[in-house]
Write an enzyme that holds these catalytic residues in place. Structure first.
Site, mmCIF file in Angstrom:
data_model
loop_
_atom_site.group_PDB
_atom_site.id
_atom_site.type_symbol
_atom_site.label_atom_id
_atom_site.label_comp_id
_atom_site.label_asym_id
_atom_site.label_seq_id
_atom_site.Cartn_x
_atom_site.Cartn_y
_atom_site.Cartn_z
ATOM 1 N N CYS A 151 -2.483 -3.033 7.480
ATOM 2 C CA CYS A 151 -2.044 -2.953 8.877
ATOM 3 C C CYS A 151 -2.264 -1.530 9.389
ATOM 4 O O CYS A 151 -2.690 -0.636 8.649
ATOM 5 C CB CYS A 151 -0.569 -3.335 8.976
ATOM 6 S SG CYS A 151 0.551 -2.104 8.236
ATOM 7 N N GLU A 182 0.821 -1.208 0.000
ATOM 8 C CA GLU A 182 0.000 0.000 0.000
ATOM 9 C C GLU A 182 0.856 1.259 0.000
ATOM 10 O O GLU A 182 0.564 2.224 -0.709
ATOM 11 C CB GLU A 182 -0.915 0.036 1.228
ATOM 12 C CG GLU A 182 -1.844 -1.155 1.367
ATOM 13 C CD GLU A 182 -1.267 -2.270 2.229
ATOM 14 O OE1 GLU A 182 -0.082 -2.637 2.040
ATOM 15 O OE2 GLU A 182 -1.999 -2.800 3.081
ATOM 16 N N CYS A 187 -0.235 1.197 7.372
ATOM 17 C CA CYS A 187 -0.797 1.498 6.054
ATOM 18 C C CYS A 187 -2.135 2.227 6.172
ATOM 19 O O CYS A 187 -2.423 3.140 5.396
ATOM 20 C CB CYS A 187 -0.929 0.218 5.235
ATOM 21 S SG CYS A 187 0.673 -0.509 4.820
#
Length: 151
Positions: free
Chosen positions: A76, A48, A79
């Protein structure tokens, strides 16, 4: 999402965890990435982040207002925070991440009313092929050849 899956296979071929991402603005792909933390020696080089960096360079702005991010695995915390900061409009992800997912599975960051920007989330898009890519990768890492014994 099919393009994100192809990018995930690029990560796998490079020995990275197979996650791929792309950023789309007005129907055009403006950024792509796949996991690269191992080969780049960069703990922030998640798919990402790589895709958002690519998009930001292409548009000449760190704000990606109105852009959508497609990724094969639920983001996560790092990100998700970067998506809020970049003003991503919408996240579309494939497989949920039961250990670190920050788009509703473990943490709810992107639609949190506590933040100054919210990202609309759609999960589960082509989750099966993305999830299977990850399961196969980790079974191989553990040396498990029989999926029935993978646990």
């Amino acid at each position: 999402m099919r393009r994100a899956l192809a990018l995930a296979r690029e990560a796998e071929a490079a020995g990275e965890v197979p996650v791929g991402a792309l950023v789309v603005l007005d129907g055009e792909v403006i950024g792509e990435g796949w996991n690269r933390p191992i080969c780049s020696h960069d703990p922030t080089a998640h798919a990402e982040i790589v895709a958002m960096r690519d998009a930001a360079v292409r548009v000449g702005n760190y704000r990606l207002t109105g852009a959508d991010l497609y990724v094969t695995l639920e983001p996560c915390l790092m990100c998700a925070g970067a998506m809020v900061h970049a003003r991503i409009r919408r996240l579309v992800f494939g497989a949920a991440d039961p250990r670190a997912g920050a788009a509703g599975t473990v943490f709810e960051v992107l639609e949190s009313p506590a933040l100054n920007h919210r990202v609309t989330v759609t999960g589960g898009v082509l989750a099966q092929p993305g999830g299977e890519l990850l399961r196969r990768f980790f079974r191989a890492r553990r040396g498990v050849t029989d999926p029935e014994t993978a646990g």
